[in-house]
Design a protein around this motif. Sequence first.
Motif, PDB file in Angstrom:
ATOM      1  N   LEU A   1       0.823  -1.221   0.000  1.00 31.95           N
ATOM      2  CA  LEU A   1       0.000   0.000   0.000  1.00 31.95           C
ATOM      3  C   LEU A   1       0.857   1.272   0.000  1.00 31.95           C
ATOM      4  N   GLY A   2       1.819   1.294  -0.873  1.00 29.32           N
ATOM      5  CA  GLY A   2       2.660   2.489  -0.991  1.00 29.32           C
ATOM      6  C   GLY A   2       3.802   2.559   0.010  1.00 29.32           C
ATOM      7  N   LYS A   3       3.800   1.632   0.980  1.00 30.04           N
ATOM      8  CA  LYS A   3       4.918   1.612   1.933  1.00 30.04           C
ATOM      9  C   LYS A   3       5.956   0.607   1.455  1.00 30.04           C
ATOM     10  N   LYS A   4       7.205   0.917   1.660  1.00 32.18           N
ATOM     11  CA  LYS A   4       8.295   0.067   1.193  1.00 32.18           C
ATOM     12  C   LYS A   4       9.076  -0.446   2.396  1.00 32.18           C
ATOM     13  N   MET A   5       9.250  -1.775   2.460  1.00 33.02           N
ATOM     14  CA  MET A   5      10.096  -2.340   3.522  1.00 33.02           C
ATOM     15  C   MET A   5      11.323  -2.941   2.840  1.00 33.02           C
ATOM     16  N   ILE A   6      12.495  -2.510   3.238  1.00 34.17           N
ATOM     17  CA  ILE A   6      13.733  -3.058   2.658  1.00 34.17           C
ATOM     18  C   ILE A   6      14.442  -3.883   3.723  1.00 34.17           C
ATOM     19  N   PHE A   7      14.748  -5.101   3.368  1.00 31.91           N
ATOM     20  CA  PHE A   7      15.326  -6.020   4.353  1.00 31.91           C
ATOM     21  C   PHE A   7      16.807  -6.270   4.066  1.00 31.91           C
ATOM     22  N   ASN A   8      17.603  -6.189   5.106  1.00 33.11           N
ATOM     23  CA  ASN A   8      19.020  -6.536   5.043  1.00 33.11           C
ATOM     24  C   ASN A   8      19.721  -5.882   3.851  1.00 33.11           C
ATOM     25  N   ASN A   9      19.316  -4.633   3.580  1.00 36.21           N
ATOM     26  CA  ASN A   9      19.983  -3.848   2.536  1.00 36.21           C
ATOM     27  C   ASN A   9      19.977  -4.564   1.178  1.00 36.21           C
ATOM     28  N   HIS A  10      18.865  -5.263   0.871  1.00 29.08           N
ATOM     29  CA  HIS A  10      18.737  -5.993  -0.411  1.00 29.08           C
ATOM     30  C   HIS A  10      19.796  -7.080  -0.578  1.00 29.08           C
ATOM     31  N   GLU A  11      20.347  -7.549   0.526  1.00 28.84           N
ATOM     32  CA  GLU A  11      21.355  -8.625   0.422  1.00 28.84           C
ATOM     33  C   GLU A  11      20.842  -9.881   1.118  1.00 28.84           C
ATOM     34  N   ILE A  12      21.387 -11.019   0.732  1.00 27.56           N
ATOM     35  CA  ILE A  12      20.981 -12.261   1.382  1.00 27.56           C
ATOM     36  C   ILE A  12      21.484 -12.248   2.829  1.00 27.56           C
ATOM     37  N   GLY A  13      20.642 -12.711   3.750  1.00 23.98           N
ATOM     38  CA  GLY A  13      21.024 -12.727   5.159  1.00 23.98           C
ATOM     39  C   GLY A  13      21.867 -13.952   5.491  1.00 23.98           C
TER      40      GLY A  13
END
Lengths: 357, 357
Positions: free
Chosen positions: A316-328
Motif C-alpha cells: 500500500l505504498g509503503k516500502k520495507m527493505i530487508f538486510n539492505n537488499h542482500e541475502i542474510g
Amino acid sequence: MKTAELEVVESQNKKEKPTQDQIPFGTTFTDHMFTMDYVEGEGWQEPKIIPYQPLTLDPAAVIFHYGQTVFEGLKAYRTKDNRILLFRPEKNFQRLNLSSERLSIPPIDEEQVLGYLTRLIQLEKDWVPETAGTSLYIRPFIIATEPNLAVGPAKTYKFMIILSPVGSYFPGGIKPVIINVEDQFTRAVKGGTGMAKTAGNYSSGYQAQANAKKSGNADVLWLDGIHKKYIEEVGSMNIFFKIKGEIVTPELNGSILKGITRMSIIELLNKWDIPVVERRISIDELYQAYEEGAVEEVFGTGTAAVISPVGELNWLGKKMIFNNHEIGELSQRLYDEITGIQTGKREDLYGWTIEVE
Amino acid sequence: MKTAELEVVESQNKKEKPTQDQIPFGTTFTDHMFTMDYVEGEGWQEPKIIPYQPLTLDPAAVIFHYGQTVFEGLKAYRTKDNRILLFRPEKNFQRLNLSSERLSIPPIDEEQVLGYLTRLIQLEKDWVPETAGTSLYIRPFIIATEPNLAVGPAKTYKFMIILSPVGSYFPGGIKPVIINVEDQFTRAVKGGTGMAKTAGNYSSGYQAQANAKKSGNADVLWLDGIHKKYIEEVGSMNIFFKIKGEIVTPELNGSILKGITRMSIIELLNKWDIPVVERRISIDELYQAYEEGAVEEVFGTGTAAVISPVGELNWLGKKMIFNNHEIGELSQRLYDEITGIQTGKREDLYGWTIEVE
C-alpha cells in the motif's frame, strides 16, 4: 517396491539434450513419461513408461470443464560423484494424496508410485544435468479424463509423471527479490482449496502477478482471504521472517500450502536450536517490527529456489527493505545446508535423500 | 456476422441420435464441434467446424497444471413449429469475456463467435430434440494449450464449442429439491474467481456436494467465505427468496456468478411490478423470517433447470420447509414464462430469443 507389472516402451528417437547452462524452466521434456489409468470399480491400472507424447482426450473430459486435477513438483539432483538423488520424494506423494482427497480424486499407492518414479529416473538419468544449481524437475499430476459435462467427480483418471531439465534458479548468484503485498485479489480462504496443489489455485493468481510485475515486483505476497491482514504465502513459495533472532512463519491453516522445503527448514532450525515458531502474523505486525528495525531477514522457500531472499516488500505504498537488499546470514546457511544435502556435497544427517541407483 | 473465413469439414460418419426421453446430461455429443486457436501476437485464427473428435495436447499444456480455462453453458430449443431458438446467447459470450479477463485469457469477438455458433447449430439442427423439456446443451470453452510448466498466462489457447442433447430436467414434473446449507467448505471469496465460470470453482465443491448427498440433500447452498453467514448461491444455480411478497436475491458481490436466468428473472419481476431486491441476506435472517412464517417461496435459477423450487433447506441441524415441498405460484409463473419464451410457446416481448434459420 511393487513395480512388477510396469510396462516399459523405450523411445526410438532420443532427443538432443539442451546446453546445461541455458535451460528455461518447464519447456524442455525428456524422452519418456510415466502414465497410469484409473477406472472406477477397478482401481489404478496399466502403469507404463512410454515415449514422451501428446495426450488424446475427449473435448468433454472433466479436466477441461471442472478442473478436477492435482499435481506435485520435486527434483532429481546429480552429485559430483555422479549419483542421482531425490529429496524427500515420499513427502510429495503424501501431499499428492492430501490434495487428491480435497479434489475427490482416488488416492495412489505412494510407495508403488515412488517405485515407478525411480524406474523412470533410472531410464532418464542422462537427462539429470550436472552444472551447479541445475536439476531435473519432476512433475507428477493427475487429471480427470471421463467425458461428462455433469458436475461431479469423474469415473476415470490419468496419473502421469513428466520430467524437465531446469537451469539454475539464480544463474548470476542469489539475488533477493522484490515482492508486492497483494491487497485486492485473494488466493485462498478457509474451507477452499488453498492447501491443495490443484490447478485452479495457480491461474487465479495471474492477474495479481501481472499487476505486481507492472510495478517492478517479481511476485505477490498473499494475505488471508477473510481479514486481508494475515500473511499467507508468496506466489509459489512459503515465507519466513527473522524478527529479533526468532524465525516466524505463518501457521498451516488450511489455506496455505504445506511446503516440503518449509517443513525441512523448520526441522533444520530445530536441530540447530534456532527458535522457530509457526503462528499467525499480520502484515501490520510485520510493518511495525520493520519500523522498529527488528526484521533481520525475510525469505521464501520452495522447490524451485529452495531459499529465495526477499529484499523488499511493497505494501500500500509503503516500502520495507530487508538486510539492505542482500541475502542474510541465516538464509545463506539454510540454502547451503539444503542444497548441499540435495546435491550430496553435505552429509545427509536426516535421511532426506533417496539415491536412484 | 463475420463468419467468412469459417472452414467447415462435414462428418462422413453420422452418429445415431438418442431416444429423446432418456438422454442423460452431458455424455452424448453431436457430430460436429467448433474450434478456433489463439497464438500470442497473431490473435484468434483458423475458425473451423469439424467432426467431433478427441483433442491432442502436450502433457505439459497449461490447462493440465494451472487451470487457465473458462466456459459457458446455454441451450438451443426446438419450437412446436420446428424453429430453433437460442436464449440470450450474447449474454453468455459477454460473460465468457468477463471470465476470461479474470483468468488472463485473451477476449474473443463476441459477435463473430455468435455467428460461428449459429452456423454450428444450423449444421446440427437435427440434434435439437423436440420432446417437452428437452434441448441441445451448448458448451463453449477456452483452454490454455501452451506446453509450459512456468506459472503464468499461456501464449496459445483453444476455443471450442461442443453440443450435447439433454433430456428434461424434471422428467416427472417439477419437484422441489432439498439443499444443505454448507458450513464447512467455501466456494469463493472476495478477490477470488467466484464470479468467473472457470473450472477450479466446480471441482472445489465436490467434497461438500458428496457430503450433502450422503445426508439426503441434492446440492449445497454456499455461504460467503468471509463471515460464513451471507447467502451466495447453490451448486450451479443462483437463489431467490420470496419473503412477505418481496423477492430477495443475493447481490452480485464478486464471488457470485452473474446468472443469465437470474438476470432474466429480475427483469421479468420488474416488468410484472413484483418487488425484487438484490441485497445481502444472511442465513440467520432467512431462518428468522422462516420461523415467523414469512418465507413464501424459495427457488434456484440456472440454465439447466431454469427454475428449481427449493422445498427444504438443512442448516446446522435445523430444517426449513418451504411451501409444503410444493412449487410456489410465482416459481411456476416464472418457469412457464421463461420456458414459454425459450420454446416459442409464448411471445418474446423482450427480444431475448434469436432464431437459428
